[in-house]
Motif scaffolding. Sequence first.
Motif, PDB file in Angstrom:
ATOM      1  N   MET A  35       0.678  -1.157   0.169  1.00  0.00           N
ATOM      2  CA  MET A  35       0.092  -0.026   0.120  1.00  0.00           C
ATOM      3  C   MET A  35       0.777   1.227   0.002  1.00  0.00           C
ATOM      4  N   GLN A 166      -3.002   5.809   9.559  1.00  0.00           N
ATOM      5  CA  GLN A 166      -3.994   4.874   8.637  1.00  0.00           C
ATOM      6  C   GLN A 166      -4.121   3.489   9.655  1.00  0.00           C
ATOM      7  N   THR A 192      -6.708   1.497  17.169  1.00  0.00           N
ATOM      8  CA  THR A 192      -6.613   0.485  15.934  1.00  0.00           C
ATOM      9  C   THR A 192      -6.663  -0.892  16.040  1.00  0.00           C
ATOM     10  N   TYR A 202      -9.470  -1.201  11.643  1.00  0.00           N
ATOM     11  CA  TYR A 202     -10.026  -0.012  11.850  1.00  0.00           C
ATOM     12  C   TYR A 202      -9.046   1.053  12.439  1.00  0.00           C
ATOM     13  N   SER A 228     -11.498   5.667  10.487  1.00  0.00           N
ATOM     14  CA  SER A 228     -11.176   5.284   9.133  1.00  0.00           C
ATOM     15  C   SER A 228     -10.998   3.506   9.108  1.00  0.00           C
ATOM     16  N   THR A 230      -9.914  -0.111   6.851  1.00  0.00           N
ATOM     17  CA  THR A 230      -9.326  -0.532   5.438  1.00  0.00           C
ATOM     18  C   THR A 230      -9.545  -1.796   5.350  1.00  0.00           C
ATOM     19  N   TRP A 231      -9.903  -2.344   4.043  1.00  0.00           N
ATOM     20  CA  TRP A 231      -9.800  -3.632   3.474  1.00  0.00           C
ATOM     21  C   TRP A 231      -8.876  -4.093   2.863  1.00  0.00           C
ATOM     22  N   THR A 232      -8.110  -5.335   2.788  1.00  0.00           N
ATOM     23  CA  THR A 232      -7.069  -5.553   2.130  1.00  0.00           C
ATOM     24  C   THR A 232      -7.446  -7.104   1.723  1.00  0.00           C
ATOM     25  N   SER A 237      -7.292  -3.361  -2.502  1.00  0.00           N
ATOM     26  CA  SER A 237      -7.469  -2.781  -1.093  1.00  0.00           C
ATOM     27  C   SER A 237      -8.396  -1.607  -1.172  1.00  0.00           C
ATOM     28  N   THR A 239      -9.698   1.810   1.375  1.00  0.00           N
ATOM     29  CA  THR A 239      -9.510   2.754   2.454  1.00  0.00           C
ATOM     30  C   THR A 239     -10.688   3.725   2.567  1.00  0.00           C
ATOM     31  N   ALA A 241     -12.155   6.968   4.978  1.00  0.00           N
ATOM     32  CA  ALA A 241     -11.741   7.789   5.935  1.00  0.00           C
ATOM     33  C   ALA A 241     -12.454   8.915   6.259  1.00  0.00           C
TER      34      ALA A 241
END
Length: 701
Positions: A35, A166, A192, A202, A228, A230-232, A237, A239, A241
Amino acid sequence: MPSKTPAPYVLAFSSVLLVHPAIAETTDRTTLPNMEISAEADESSYLARDASTASKSSVPLKEEAQSVNVVTPQAIQDYQVRSLDDAMKFVSGVSQGNTLGNTKDALVKRGFGTNDDGSILRDGVRSVVSHNFSAATERVEVLKGPASLLYGALEPGGLINVVSKQPQYVQSTTISGSAYSEGGGSLTVDTTGPLGDTGLAYRLIAERQSEDYWRNYGIDQHTLIAPSLTWTGERASLTLAYEYNDYTSPFDRGTVFVDGHPANVSYDKRLDEEWAKTTGISETATARFEYQLSDTWKTRLTYGWNNDRYSLAIAQPSSLSSTGVLRRQANGGHYDYETRYASWDFIGQQDFLGQRHDLLIGAEQEDSDKYRGKTYRNTAQAGFNIYSPTYGSLAEPSVISTTTSNLSNQLTSTSLYIKDNWHLNDRWILVLGGRQQHYDQYSAQGLGSSRTVNRDDNGDTFLPFAGLVFKVNDALSLYGNYSRSFVPNETVDDDGKTFDPEEGRSFEIGAKYDISPNLSANLALFDIEKKNVVTTSTIDGVSVSDAAGKVGSRGLELDVTGRLAERWNLIGTYAYTHTEILDDPDNEGNRLSQAPKQTASLYLSHHLAIPSGLGNWHVGAGARYVGERAGDNANSFWMSSYTVADAFVRWEHPVAGYKTQVQLNVDNLFDKHYYPSSTGSELQVNVGEPRTARISASVTF
């Protein structure tokens, strides 16, 4: 039946490898695409090796044909940076401009910049938010010189990209708080981690601040919420936010100058009224989707939106008598600024005839809508003695101006761009690029029969970029570039005047040298010319704008950052900037306002060698120097040079098994009185903050 065992995955953030805890016992791993978040060379250093701003992807700084500076997370933590203006003391060639009573970010870069020039980005998206540094900021990247190739309408001094924290795939929660010497403080939560075995991570950052203003009245408050997600996946991917900030802060026009010097008044007493403040809500949202098309190519879709809705109330000074009686006007207004942005990029490598091309090909659409609703202009009123101030005699703004209300500035642009880092061989990199931009511009103002259309037009422009990098060896690279910039002028003064677009050109040469593996030096020499530059001043409570015709800026910048020796970190900067108004009937030959000829800074931090049982101790101190600046383009008054020192001490030690730290920061250590900027008038000169202290503590679990 789906397996209950979480699918293994590894997430690589540039050079930092993060492994999902559930994978620890798994031997068969799948590596996902990197990323582009541009990591630090060393998490405890002031030195960064990569940045994403100059190419929209993580590229080694030594391969860029431009000057790029990074304010790292460590520098932000050590000196408890709380604003963009504060962060720029670590970057050469950047100083404070007209902050509109400390209510907006305003940064002069290589002699150019205003509080509304579009040069501040949030995660690569142009921002209209008044203040862009927050608890959600990870680092700040500064791209010097023209950046119109990738970011469109920009003046040629440079841009500042605020990069957000992130979501991480390792669970962590930090609770921190601070107390401010002037009264009040803040409380922050930053949590996170992964969401089970879903591939999601998250992050949630929340902060409440309420601090007394350092002058005789006022309060600075905000409530920040920044979630925020994020999925990968294996090749893709996503993101998402969002950031919400509800704020109020004093609108402080500073002090007045008499006969070219600060008036002999109390440094900490304001010359306005308690109702003079700004109150608003700012929001930002971004969505970024990436898909790995092949081993060497990926595509990225980006959507960004930000909005700032706020109200201002100002005790606007208009004249000063010889006996110190200040004439003031109660002004105000309601504002709604919004930016919408979408881009589609293709990023990859292509070999052709044995030579590598690092390519960026993209298209973008950007809409900016700046709206000022009801505008208040009360009758100017005398009777306020600056030497013996008595407050309460000036009523809040209430008289609506039919001619200046409902001001709408709309700018829509559509662009195609391409950038090629062409590796001719192992030593030479030719950088070529171009941007074709179409824009539509509309401006109108006034209520009822007073409403007039100031501008309704469109145009097209092509913006080229050419650069060359020569890698002398692994430690040294030389570069040069030529580029052009273009900015449709949005300025409409209170008389309804509008102006032609700004156009600029720039030449730059420089060197990037690794003094040691962890210490780097960057040197840049530049020459910039720009025409159709607009300057705005306030005369008798009315904003009056003029085009300065043609202006120039040339100079030298030096930055040295990194690890000086074991346990020692260093940031050192120096800039010489000669600005000149080249073509103007009144001010030709003068220096540009707010632009110091010389600036410098030196900051050191040290990790003390103390037995581990007593915890880890870090200390640091440094100072910044800002040279003499013209208060206006007529050079009718000057703000003196100043040097301000800061220091910190931090203790870190596990408490009950949790990482704990306590830190004390003292800013303006020697209580220097200084005046960092003006609005272009001797009656409105910003006042620098005196010596203040902040103690903060945090625990991470």
